[in-house]
Every structure is written in C-alpha cells, then in structure tokens.
Write a protein that holds these residues in place. Structure first.
Motif, mmCIF file in Angstrom:
data_model
loop_
_atom_site.group_PDB
_atom_site.id
_atom_site.type_symbol
_atom_site.label_atom_id
_atom_site.label_comp_id
_atom_site.label_asym_id
_atom_site.label_seq_id
_atom_site.Cartn_x
_atom_site.Cartn_y
_atom_site.Cartn_z
ATOM 1 N N UNK A 88 -10.567 14.772 -24.689
ATOM 2 C CA UNK A 88 -9.660 16.055 -25.438
ATOM 3 C C UNK A 88 -8.595 16.074 -24.607
ATOM 4 N N UNK A 89 -7.942 17.249 -24.935
ATOM 5 C CA UNK A 89 -6.485 17.402 -24.300
ATOM 6 C C UNK A 89 -6.791 18.866 -23.336
ATOM 7 N N UNK A 90 -7.926 19.349 -23.185
ATOM 8 C CA UNK A 90 -8.008 20.514 -22.415
ATOM 9 C C UNK A 90 -7.775 20.073 -20.897
ATOM 10 N N UNK A 91 -7.528 21.034 -19.959
ATOM 11 C CA UNK A 91 -7.527 20.852 -18.902
ATOM 12 C C UNK A 91 -8.823 20.498 -18.250
ATOM 13 N N UNK A 92 -10.099 20.472 -18.817
ATOM 14 C CA UNK A 92 -11.139 20.385 -18.188
ATOM 15 C C UNK A 92 -11.734 18.950 -19.008
ATOM 16 N N UNK A 93 -10.876 18.098 -19.851
ATOM 17 C CA UNK A 93 -11.206 17.153 -20.619
ATOM 18 C C UNK A 93 -10.205 15.957 -20.247
ATOM 19 N N UNK A 94 -10.695 14.696 -20.513
ATOM 20 C CA UNK A 94 -9.909 13.540 -20.267
ATOM 21 C C UNK A 94 -9.995 12.630 -21.524
ATOM 22 N N UNK A 95 -9.158 11.802 -21.636
ATOM 23 C CA UNK A 95 -9.048 10.781 -22.971
ATOM 24 C C UNK A 95 -8.642 9.333 -22.249
ATOM 25 N N UNK A 96 -9.809 8.695 -22.159
ATOM 26 C CA UNK A 96 -9.655 7.283 -21.628
ATOM 27 C C UNK A 96 -8.964 7.198 -20.158
ATOM 28 N N UNK A 97 -9.624 7.915 -19.212
ATOM 29 C CA UNK A 97 -8.810 7.924 -17.614
ATOM 30 C C UNK A 97 -9.013 6.523 -17.161
#
Length: 278
Positions: A88-97
């Motif tokens: 996701x795009x929230x500050x506690x989420x990542x998308x394919x780090x």
C-alpha cells in the motif's frame, strides 16, 4: 518501465575471483577458487545495504507464519516493522521494497519503496515510517524517483545515494531537501559509454567517497572517483554477459570492504563474486 524485480535468491555457491585494480582501473592477473557453503545463503545476506524484493517479502511473510522451516532467524528475533503481506501507500506500508541502508549513529533505517517511487525512513522498532525522498509519482523530475532500488547512506554529507532504475541514473538526496542532484548517469538516457548506465541496480561508496555502481543491464561494475561522472569498468565487460571469472550476468548488489575488495551478487549466474584490490 515496469518493476524490474522477478528475483529468486542466489545459491550457496560462492566463487572467489580476482583481480581488478580499483585504484588504477586496470586489470591484472586473475585467480579463481570455489568455496561451497554448508547451508543456503541468499544474495541479500551478503550485501549489507541491499535486500532484493523477493527476499524482503518472504521475510515479512515468515514473521506471520508458524512454520519453523520458513521462518528466518531475523524474523524470530525482531518485530515486523511494516504491515505484513499487505502492500500500500500508507506510512506503515510498502509496495515491493528493495534496498535498505542504516544510519548506525542514529539507528535509523532507510528503505527504497520501489513501486511507490519513494524512500522511507524508519526509526528502530517503529511501525510507521516517514517519506524522505520522492513520493511525487513516477517521473524524471528532480523531485521524483523512478523505481528506486539500491540506496546508500552517506554520513559525511547526511544524504542518500539512490539508484533510479527507471531513469538510468544515481542521484543524491540530502536529508531534509525536497529534490535530488545528479551523481552519475544521464537522466532518462540508457547507454554503455563511460558516462551512461543501463538499468542500474545498486550503489555503494568506499572510505574515500568513490562511487561503485552495479550497472546490471551492461553486465558490469562501474567505478567513479568522488565528484566525477566519467566511470571506469572495474569488473565485467561492457555488454558481454558470461559465467567465467572475469564476466558478470546481471549484477544486482555490491559491497566494498575496508581493503577496497568488491563483492558482487552475480544474479543470473547464481553466485557471489569477489574482486580483490591490489
């Protein structure tokens, strides 16, 4: 350009090769030996500053599973930093780090959030991060990132060196600034000359702030003296993929030790290469 990562972990075969002189940028004698490890070692555990997206996502999944065979030692001894298995795009989420680097003095982690085109800052044991670079959509502008992959924290300038995979460049983003400055490459232009890069994956520096880039699409490692944009190939042969001791095939991660020896994840050859400095 789509996300570059459809990776799997490297095998346990560690091939030690030499020898390229970084200081003089000339190739000298080559010796080869093979060391096989007793247990499987992924490419991400060799590099102190870079973690592939596949191994990062598997580590996150492992933290929530009860199967001992798929739980890594790192997940059993530490808590999950971001939301498990949910991109996701929230500050506690990542998308394919992909990349991770550490400010040891402040115990802060910086992570390239590839598909969100941003770099996130996480305090130790925090569950929510802060955007420190990008997050202005995918693009070529100086306030944007384009599939950021490798990242290196430069304590001398309090800045991040970021590999812009989709822009074929490496940029410097001073922490607290709102834009980047170009380090090497030509933004949006791929190529194989000494000043160009082609889908680079990783970046690191030595103690003299010289820059090393895993120029994956060109199957080479490029060395740039501090402040210079004209590079020298110190490992591999430009545009030539191969599996001999002097060739690379899609290098994706790089580390330089205190003696200027270079360690490379030679991804498509499923091995780790060491190039000794003389």
């Amino acid at each position: 350009m789509s996300s570059p990562l459809t990776t799997t972990a490297a095998s346990s075969l560690i091939t030690t090769t030499g020898v390229t002189s970084v200081a003089t940028a000339t190739t000298v004698s080559v010796t080869t030996s093979t060391i096989t490890t007793s247990s499987t070692t992924s490419s991400s555990t060799t590099s102190s500053s870079t973690t592939s997206s596949s191994t990062t996502s598997s580590s996150t999944t492992s933290s929530s599973t009860t199967s001992s065979s798929t739980t890594s030692s790192s997940t059993t001894s530490s808590s999950t930093t971001t939301s498990t298995s949910i991109s996701g795009t929230s500050n506690n989420q990542l998308d394919t780090p992909y990349g991770i680097t550490h400010d040891w003095s402040a115990n802060i982690f910086y992570i390239t959030d590839q598909n969100n085109h941003r770099v996130m800052k996480y305090l130790s044991n925090s569950t929510s991060g802060t955007v420190v670079a990008g997050n202005n959509g995918q693009g070529m502008g100086t306030t944007q990132l384009n599939y950021p992959l490798g990242v290196y924290f430069d304590s001398s300038s309090n800045s991040l060196l970021i590999v812009n995979y989709g822009a074929h460049n490496v940029v410097r983003w001073v922490l607290g600034a709102s834009s980047w400055t170009l380090v090497v490459g030509n933004t949006g232009v791929s190529g194989s000359t000494s000043t160009l890069l082609f889908t680079p994956f990783d970046v690191t520096c030595d103690s003299m702030n010289n820059v090393y880039v895993a120029d994956s699409g060109n199957h080479r490692l490029q060395f740039f003296f501090a402040g210079q944009s004209n590079g020298t190939t110190v490992a591999g042969i430009t545009g030539t993929m191969g599996s001999t001791s002097t060739l690379l095939n899609q290098p994706t991660s790089i580390v330089v030790d205190a003696q200027f020896n270079i360690y490379v994840v030679d991804y498509a050859n499923s091995r780790i290469q060491e190039f000794l400095h003389y």
